[in-house]
Design an enzyme around this catalytic site. Sequence first.
Site, PDB file in Angstrom:
ATOM      1  N   GLU A  27      -6.110  16.842  -0.586  1.00  0.00           N
ATOM      2  CA  GLU A  27      -5.348  15.615  -0.799  1.00  0.00           C
ATOM      3  C   GLU A  27      -5.906  14.531   0.103  1.00  0.00           C
ATOM      4  O   GLU A  27      -6.192  14.768   1.280  1.00  0.00           O
ATOM      5  CB  GLU A  27      -3.870  15.839  -0.471  1.00  0.00           C
ATOM      6  CG  GLU A  27      -3.035  14.567  -0.543  1.00  0.00           C
ATOM      7  CD  GLU A  27      -1.586  14.803  -0.137  1.00  0.00           C
ATOM      8  OE1 GLU A  27      -1.138  15.955  -0.206  1.00  0.00           O
ATOM      9  OE2 GLU A  27      -0.919  13.824   0.239  1.00  0.00           O
ATOM     10  N   GLU A  72       0.049   5.499   3.204  1.00  0.00           N
ATOM     11  CA  GLU A  72       1.468   5.833   3.225  1.00  0.00           C
ATOM     12  C   GLU A  72       2.148   4.960   4.270  1.00  0.00           C
ATOM     13  O   GLU A  72       1.558   4.639   5.301  1.00  0.00           O
ATOM     14  CB  GLU A  72       1.699   7.300   3.595  1.00  0.00           C
ATOM     15  CG  GLU A  72       1.255   8.291   2.558  1.00  0.00           C
ATOM     16  CD  GLU A  72       1.591   9.703   2.996  1.00  0.00           C
ATOM     17  OE1 GLU A  72       2.572  10.250   2.483  1.00  0.00           O
ATOM     18  OE2 GLU A  72       0.878  10.237   3.863  1.00  0.00           O
TER      19      GLU A  72
END
Length: 418
Positions: free
Chosen positions: A164, A169
Amino acid sequence: MGFPHPARRLLLAALSALALATALAVPTGGTSSATAAQAAAVTFSDTFDGAAGSAVDGSKWQIETGDNVNNHERQYYTAGSNNAALDGQGHLVITARKDNPRNYQCWYGKCEYTSARLNTSGKFTSTYGHVEARMKIPRGQGMWPAFWMLGNDIGQVGWPNSGEIDVMENVGFEPSTVHGTIHGPGYSGSAGIGAGYTLPNGQVFADAFHTFAVDWAPNSITWTVDGTVYQRRTPADLGGNQWVFNKPFFLILNLAVGGYWPGDPNSSTTFPQQLVVDQVQVSTSDTPPPAAGGTITGLGGKCVDVAAGSTANGTAVQLYDCNGSTAQKWSVGTDGTIRALGKCLDVASGGTADGSLVQLYDCNGTAAQKWTVTGAKDIVNPQANKCLDATGNSSANGTRLQIWTCGGGANQKWTVTG
């Protein structure tokens, strides 16, 4: 990354088995490098043009539905254009609402919030390239927007073996900071490897659009915000674990509400909240990514600076007004060095006594050039077991830097962004 980064797992009821396995383990999730991107071939682009209220282009994106028990997120991801729609002005708007119009059920009972999550699985994947999104993020306690990628083999190998790449974020309690992280076997969830980027002068990401990007090449991923590099990762950063990023990945955009990492919304959180996406683009990266280098700021908000921008051995390292020059661009290496202008931050004569001055010097691998940046914002020379220190507790321009017994004072606290 300075805060536990719990893995995501979401029931993806709307996806086919080839797109993503159900009960899938998926953790959290000015144009940077503009010259390189323009010179390269664009392989994916969505500028979200279309009538207000219409859904995203189904040839590029699919909508995921369901809740997320494993992260204890509070939202239900809805289908269609209920929570993800074009605004008629060239934007995709992902809206988190405090509502439940269809009596959706979540892991904790009747869902309290709705939102949306999109991905390109089965429609677009890329191996390497310049991957970017220009977005304006929401604000408020409990908000968790993300732009990220998963290995296309996740249905076969599972997570975290799929890998990932979290391009961006944000958790609402850090309005000025975003995070970039990689997850893989042996470095997943809270052990993910990454760094944060903080806007200067108290600016808040929700106030304006920003471009979040990675330049991804064989055995290298470099993160930027608005063209400023803040970290680069290679297999050398994994402590012997496997690098799983030399294969196809697909894109994901989502806005989560609540969860272990951001915490739940509270009375200060207003709804609706929106993640506004201006553009998502992927292009080949035949041009090297921008050179790494960020600032190190200390007492009085001043920058660690190479005097007069000189590269001569023995040049003083000092505090000075931040000006964006190359004399204030520093990179923290995985070998323990801190570098600027092609040379290393060095304790003069290898000194270990209080007051030993630091300087710029040819990198030579000695203990005088080894540094540890701690979570407490100390920069420590392990050989001396002493901290980088602003002489005389002064923030005046030209204040020399030295090493001194660590005392926890403001003159020994440093914010490293590169």
